[in-house]
Design an enzyme around this catalytic site. Sequence first.
Site, PDB file in Angstrom:
ATOM      1  N   HIS A 182      -5.507  -4.091  -0.366  1.00 29.65           N
ATOM      2  CA  HIS A 182      -5.476  -3.102  -1.308  1.00 29.65           C
ATOM      3  C   HIS A 182      -5.837  -3.387  -2.888  1.00 29.65           C
ATOM      4  CE1 HIS A 182      -4.255  -0.097   1.783  1.00 29.65           C
ATOM      5  NE2 HIS A 182      -3.715  -1.333   2.247  1.00 29.65           N
ATOM      6  N   LYS A 239     -12.100  -0.643   2.392  1.00 28.89           N
ATOM      7  CA  LYS A 239     -11.392   0.108   1.683  1.00 28.89           C
ATOM      8  C   LYS A 239     -12.284   0.141   0.353  1.00 28.89           C
ATOM      9  CE  LYS A 239      -7.189  -0.882   3.950  1.00 28.89           C
ATOM     10  NZ  LYS A 239      -6.906   0.115   4.703  1.00 28.89           N
ATOM     11  N   SER A 253       0.686  -1.312  -0.012  1.00 29.01           N
ATOM     12  CA  SER A 253       0.037  -0.001   0.111  1.00 29.01           C
ATOM     13  C   SER A 253       0.716   1.405  -0.035  1.00 29.01           C
ATOM     14  CB  SER A 253      -1.034   0.034   1.309  1.00 29.01           C
ATOM     15  OG  SER A 253      -0.375   0.263   2.347  1.00 29.01           O
TER      16      SER A 253
HETATM   17  N1  PMP Z   1      -3.680  -5.469   5.427  1.00 30.93           N
HETATM   18  C1  PMP Z   1      -3.195  -4.218   5.042  1.00 30.93           C
HETATM   19  C2  PMP Z   1      -2.044  -4.478   3.845  1.00 30.93           C
HETATM   20  C3  PMP Z   1      -3.456  -2.788   5.218  1.00 30.93           C
HETATM   21  O1  PMP Z   1      -3.050  -1.745   4.918  1.00 30.93           O
HETATM   22  C4  PMP Z   1      -4.539  -2.810   6.265  1.00 30.93           C
HETATM   23  C5  PMP Z   1      -5.101  -1.594   6.630  1.00 30.93           C
HETATM   24  N2  PMP Z   1      -4.350  -0.411   6.359  1.00 30.93           N
HETATM   25  C6  PMP Z   1      -5.269  -3.906   6.732  1.00 30.93           C
HETATM   26  C7  PMP Z   1      -4.597  -5.016   6.383  1.00 30.93           C
HETATM   27  C8  PMP Z   1      -6.216  -3.813   7.851  1.00 30.93           C
HETATM   28  O2  PMP Z   1      -7.382  -3.807   7.176  1.00 30.93           O
HETATM   29  P1  PMP Z   1      -8.577  -3.015   7.943  1.00 30.93           P
HETATM   30  O3  PMP Z   1      -8.464  -1.341   7.660  1.00 30.93           O
HETATM   31  O4  PMP Z   1     -10.049  -3.625   7.390  1.00 30.93           O
HETATM   32  O5  PMP Z   1      -8.386  -3.468   9.589  1.00 30.93           O
END
Ligand code: PMP
Length: 407
Positions: A217, A248, A189
């Site tokens: 993502h 997301k 990300s």
């Molecule tokens: N995995 C990745 C790669 C993320 O970037 C994120 C959130 N930033 C998550 C998991 C967690 O997902 P959530 O926001 O649904 O808790």
Amino acid sequence: MDYQNAFEAAVRRVKAEGRYRVFADLLRRKGEFPVARWRAPDGQVKDVTVWCSNDYLGMGQLPCVVESMKKAIDDVGSGAGGTRNISGTTHYHVELERSLADLHDKEAALLFTSGYIANEATLSTLGKILPGLIIFSDELNHASMIAGVNGARCEKHVWRHNDVAHLEELLAAAPKDAPKLIAFESVYSMDGDIGPIKAVCDLADTYNALTYIDEVHAVGLYGLRGGGIAEREGLMHRIDIIEGTLGKAYGVMGGYVAANEIVIDAIRSLASGFIFTTALPPALAAGARASVEYLKSAHELREKHQERAATLKLRLAEAGFPVMPSVTHIVPVQVGDPVLCKRMTDMLLDDHGIYVQPINYPTVPKGTERLRLTPTPLHTDAMFDALIEALRDVWQRASQQDLAVKG
Ligand code: PMP
């Protein structure tokens, strides 16, 4: 123990490291995204364009998503009323899990209250299910995966980011008969690069390892039905456990894993982070399902999203900004200094009505501090023009101030 002092010292340390976070007070108004109302610290309210949302497609305001949430609230009320085991499983949860299993062409899926919990609970539970497990984790895996890997309390090896030769070295050095799991992401990300899914699957076959991919993502955004990069590359069937979020691209909230029936059954039966917590509100499950189903056939929206990201990268590069080499919808622009980065984002917000959060250490390595731009299909050409003009202005002013300070 002087507790007051200890808390103050902790906050001071965070501030000294440039890691103190200030949240922007934003009010998103349905139908206006990516424009939102920002309440400044002095109480003034003004419209700003949001350039850093992970609601990548604006699904959070799509009428069919919002209406299905409203309808569910009208029909069944607010909360789930219990854990999944104790009265918290509603038909909405069951249907959403079916829809997610179908999305990834897997036998089953399991919902969690967030993507973070999905990673943490699943990975840590795999350590309980598979005695002697060895986990091979990409070094840039998300904090929730790291928490899960640590929680698995098993042997672990961290492979250099996207370096399959290093992964193979580590796999080859492990005992042949030990159970193994390779954990990695599809879209990373912060850089917008992509994990080597096929090469990892090939190694998993050679060394008899399970594969676990975080497509947080990517789900909703890639593949013919939004199944993620693995779907786009025709590799979903070669991944044992696919993890994703509903918070997301799907614009709601919640996390999940999709896998074979028996894998899901074991996780469902043993994962504390699934068992001992109240289920998602039915309305969230209803909204998420509407969003997942909508995006299964919204390929034009995905194409428009990709077009917006490609155009923004091009326009920024033409204007001379240091766009980092992302191959996805994430558009990182390197600033390379935490103070400068923060100053620029403050100026963008205060003087230009443009909201983009600075990305500093430890989220990214020191010296690679950046602006992480996430254009959506709803960002117009006029918004692109305004962004580029604003960046020209703040880049110049912030750098001048920097030179003046350094003197
Ligand atoms: N995995 C990745 C790669 C993320 O970037 C994120 C959130 N930033 C998550 C998991 C967690 O997902 P959530 O926001 O649904 O808790």
